[in-house]
Structure formats: structure tokens, C-alpha cells
Design a protein around this motif. Structure first.
Motif, PDB file in Angstrom:
ATOM      1  N   ASP A  49       0.822  -1.197   0.000  1.00  0.00           N
ATOM      2  CA  ASP A  49       0.000   0.000   0.000  1.00  0.00           C
ATOM      3  C   ASP A  49       0.865   1.259   0.000  1.00  0.00           C
ATOM      4  OD1 ASP A  49      -2.919   0.804   0.213  1.00  0.00           O
ATOM      5  OD2 ASP A  49      -2.062   1.995   1.844  1.00  0.00           O
ATOM      6  N   GLN A  50       1.935   1.240   0.774  1.00  0.00           N
ATOM      7  CA  GLN A  50       2.856   2.374   0.786  1.00  0.00           C
ATOM      8  C   GLN A  50       3.437   2.626  -0.600  1.00  0.00           C
ATOM      9  OE1 GLN A  50       6.064   2.189   3.720  1.00  0.00           O
ATOM     10  NE2 GLN A  50       7.449   3.187   2.276  1.00  0.00           N
ATOM     11  N   ARG A  53       0.835   4.230  -2.910  1.00  0.00           N
ATOM     12  CA  ARG A  53       0.637   5.650  -2.611  1.00  0.00           C
ATOM     13  C   ARG A  53       1.790   6.493  -3.160  1.00  0.00           C
ATOM     14  NH1 ARG A  53      -3.279   6.422   1.511  1.00  0.00           N
ATOM     15  NH2 ARG A  53      -4.050   4.428   2.336  1.00  0.00           N
ATOM     16  N   GLN A  54       3.011   5.987  -3.018  1.00  0.00           N
ATOM     17  CA  GLN A  54       4.165   6.727  -3.529  1.00  0.00           C
ATOM     18  C   GLN A  54       4.132   6.834  -5.048  1.00  0.00           C
ATOM     19  OE1 GLN A  54       7.003   4.219  -1.185  1.00  0.00           O
ATOM     20  NE2 GLN A  54       7.929   6.182  -0.651  1.00  0.00           N
ATOM     21  N   LEU A  56       1.503   6.876  -6.937  1.00  0.00           N
ATOM     22  CA  LEU A  56       0.477   7.851  -7.295  1.00  0.00           C
ATOM     23  C   LEU A  56       0.954   9.282  -7.042  1.00  0.00           C
ATOM     24  CD1 LEU A  56      -2.680   6.006  -5.926  1.00  0.00           C
ATOM     25  CD2 LEU A  56      -2.153   6.482  -8.318  1.00  0.00           C
ATOM     26  N   GLU A  57       1.661   9.472  -5.943  1.00  0.00           N
ATOM     27  CA  GLU A  57       2.187  10.803  -5.642  1.00  0.00           C
ATOM     28  C   GLU A  57       3.178  11.257  -6.712  1.00  0.00           C
ATOM     29  OE1 GLU A  57       3.847  10.532  -1.769  1.00  0.00           O
ATOM     30  OE2 GLU A  57       1.901  10.376  -0.745  1.00  0.00           O
ATOM     31  N   THR A 140      -1.150   2.512 -12.890  1.00  0.00           N
ATOM     32  CA  THR A 140      -1.663   3.278 -11.752  1.00  0.00           C
ATOM     33  C   THR A 140      -3.147   3.652 -11.852  1.00  0.00           C
ATOM     34  OG1 THR A 140      -0.597   5.220 -12.772  1.00  0.00           O
ATOM     35  CG2 THR A 140       0.533   4.186 -10.924  1.00  0.00           C
ATOM     36  N   HIS A 143      -5.169   1.581  -9.414  1.00  0.00           N
ATOM     37  CA  HIS A 143      -5.217   2.024  -8.031  1.00  0.00           C
ATOM     38  C   HIS A 143      -6.227   3.162  -7.856  1.00  0.00           C
ATOM     39  CE1 HIS A 143      -1.098   0.239  -8.315  1.00  0.00           C
ATOM     40  NE2 HIS A 143      -1.476  -0.295  -7.168  1.00  0.00           N
ATOM     41  N   THR A 144      -6.227   4.079  -8.805  1.00  0.00           N
ATOM     42  CA  THR A 144      -7.150   5.207  -8.718  1.00  0.00           C
ATOM     43  C   THR A 144      -8.596   4.724  -8.707  1.00  0.00           C
ATOM     44  OG1 THR A 144      -5.562   6.616  -9.894  1.00  0.00           O
ATOM     45  CG2 THR A 144      -7.847   7.370  -9.806  1.00  0.00           C
ATOM     46  N   ALA A 148      -8.215   3.842  -1.847  1.00  0.00           N
ATOM     47  CA  ALA A 148      -7.430   3.420  -0.690  1.00  0.00           C
ATOM     48  C   ALA A 148      -8.306   2.750   0.365  1.00  0.00           C
ATOM     49  CB  ALA A 148      -6.705   4.627  -0.106  1.00  0.00           C
ATOM     50  N   PRO A 149      -7.746   1.848   1.160  1.00  0.00           N
ATOM     51  CA  PRO A 149      -6.389   1.313   1.030  1.00  0.00           C
ATOM     52  C   PRO A 149      -6.291   0.409  -0.193  1.00  0.00           C
ATOM     53  CG  PRO A 149      -7.549   0.125   2.757  1.00  0.00           C
ATOM     54  CD  PRO A 149      -8.454   1.237   2.316  1.00  0.00           C
ATOM     55  N   TYR A 150      -5.192   0.541  -0.915  1.00  0.00           N
ATOM     56  CA  TYR A 150      -5.050  -0.172  -2.177  1.00  0.00           C
ATOM     57  C   TYR A 150      -4.773  -1.656  -1.972  1.00  0.00           C
ATOM     58  CZ  TYR A 150      -4.674   4.701  -3.401  1.00  0.00           C
ATOM     59  OH  TYR A 150      -4.933   6.051  -3.506  1.00  0.00           O
TER      60      TYR A 150
END
Length: 233
Positions: A49-50, A53-54, A56-57, A140, A143-144, A148-150
Motif C-alpha cells: 500500500d505504501q 501511494r508513492q 500515485l504521488e 496506476t 489504483h485510482t 485506498a487502502p489499495y
């Protein structure tokens, strides 16, 4: 960090398991503007999950999830990217006999995923219900769409725990994505093997057992070659 094409996301415990994983990973061919990120910790779903998120950021186009107990031919990532699909895994097998592929193509009455069994026509790209995430390429936008949580653990109808990888695939399928398995992209899965010396049939043999104690091979030991002795005058 701008203009990131993709992310190679490594999940591991606080201590890496195999140094050869990192040796192999450095040889993997990759496009320009790819970054390598490492998430460590006891909980695999939190690591993944971390990494999501990274990615996507960073506005990366894709993330290639890899675990530190695999080895990869140099063209593995390029093969997966060339398919231009949303979710695709390379071929890996479990670490215990009978070494079934980490791909699931059926569910039992309780909703528990059932392993695929290798067949003679297992070549090229095929859809599956779920796969592992040790060598998994995800665009990605997946994920969108999932939100979350992915990555998280799930439950079967009977209350059994579903792994984070199977749960991820279930949720992705519910959003309309197909899970693909590339039978032309095999990778290695490192495992613990026990070498057990046995004296049978008048000869020493070495039995090889997997981590569950199942015999996976046997071979005789190398014969001793007697060298001629010399005498001191």
C-alpha cells in the motif's frame, strides 16, 4: 521528482532475504525515468500500500511490484510492459512441492481461490482470476479506480483469510479490470532446501527436501577419488 515513467516497488522485511535478488534486479532492463522504491516492514499489505501511494504521488504510469525472494531474467519488465494491459504477472511457482503456479483460475463453494495447474497449452498471455504480487505490473489507473487502502487482507465466504494479493485481484476484477498471466515470462522463486545425507543401497545419497519436508529430489554423492600415495625416503 518530475517525469517519472514508472516505479519498481520492492517489498521486504526489515532484513533482506537474498542478496542475489538485488544482483538480479540491477540487471533488469528498464525504460528511462524509472525509480526504485523500497518498503520494509512486517506487514506485506502495508508495504504494498505504501508503494502504491508513492507511485500515485509521483504520477507514475505504472508500478512493478517485486518481492525479494525472486530472480528475474533481464527482459522480464520489458515483456510485461509490452503487453500494454492494466494488470499482468510473470510466471512464478510456489516454494513447495508440487510447485504449482501462483495463479488461480477457479474458486470453491466458499469463494477460496484454487490454483491453476500447468497445461500443455499454457503459452502466451492468459486471463486468470488472481495471481501473486511478487512480480506484478499494475498501471496506476487501477489504483485510482480501486481507492485506498489499495492493498489489504480479505475474507472468504466461510471466514477464511484471503491474502492481500488475491484480495487485490478480486477488487480489481470487480472494477472491470482483467488479471493477465504471461506464460512466456517465467521467473525464479528462491526457497529453502534441506540437503539430507542418507546411506541406502550400499551408497551415500543426498535427499533434497522442500521447506515442508517433502522429498523433491535425490542424487548419489560424488565418489571419492583415491590418489596414489607417496612414500618418504
Amino acid at each position: 521528482m518530475a517525469n517519472v515513467t514508472g516505479v519498481i516497488g520492492i517489498s521486504s522485511g526489515e532484513s533482506a532475504r537474498y542478496a542475489t535478488f538485488y544482483d538480479e534486479l540491477t540487471q533488469v532492463e528498464r525504460p528511462d525515468n524509472v525509480v526504485v522504491l523500497h518498503a520494509t516492514g512486517l506487514y506485506i499489505q502495508k508495504n504494498r500500500d505504501q508503494l502504491a501511494r508513492q507511485a500515485l504521488e509521483l504520477e507514475a504510469e505504472w508500478i512493478w511490484y517485486v518481492d525479494d525472494d525472486h530472480i528475474f531474467p533481464p527482459d522480464t519488465l520489458e515483456k510485461l510492459l509490452a503487453h500494454n494491459v492494466d494488470i499482468v504477472s510473470a510466471v512464478a511457482v510456489k516454494r513447495a512441492s508440487p510447485f504449482l503456479p501462483i495463479a488461480y483460475d477457479d474458486e470453491d463453494a466458499d469463494g477460496e481461490a484454487q490454483n491453476h495447474r500447468f497445461a500443455t497449452d499454457d503459452v502466451g498471455l492468459k486471463p486468470v482470476l488472481a495471481t501473486g504480487a511478487g512480480c506484478l505490473l499494475v498501471r496506476t489507473p487501477v489504483h485510482t479506480a480501486m481507492g485506498a487502502p489499495y492493498w489489504r487482507f480479505g475474507m472468504t465466504k466461510s471466514g477464511e483469510l484471503d491474502g492481500e494479493d488475491i484480495e487485490f485481484c478480486k477488487r480489481a476484477r470487480a472494477k472491470g479490470f482483467t488479471i493477465w498471466y504471461d506464460f512466456d515470462a517465467p521467473i525464479g522463486h528462491k526457497m529453502t532446501v534441506v540437503a539430507y545425507p542418507q546411506y541406502t543401497r550400499g551408497q551415500w545419497h543426498i535427499q533434497l527436501l522442500d521447506s515442508k519436508g517433502v522429498l523433491i529430489g535425490e542424487r548419489p554423492t560424488a565418489p571419492r577419488i583415491l590418489q596414489p600415495t607417496s612414500r618418504l625416503a
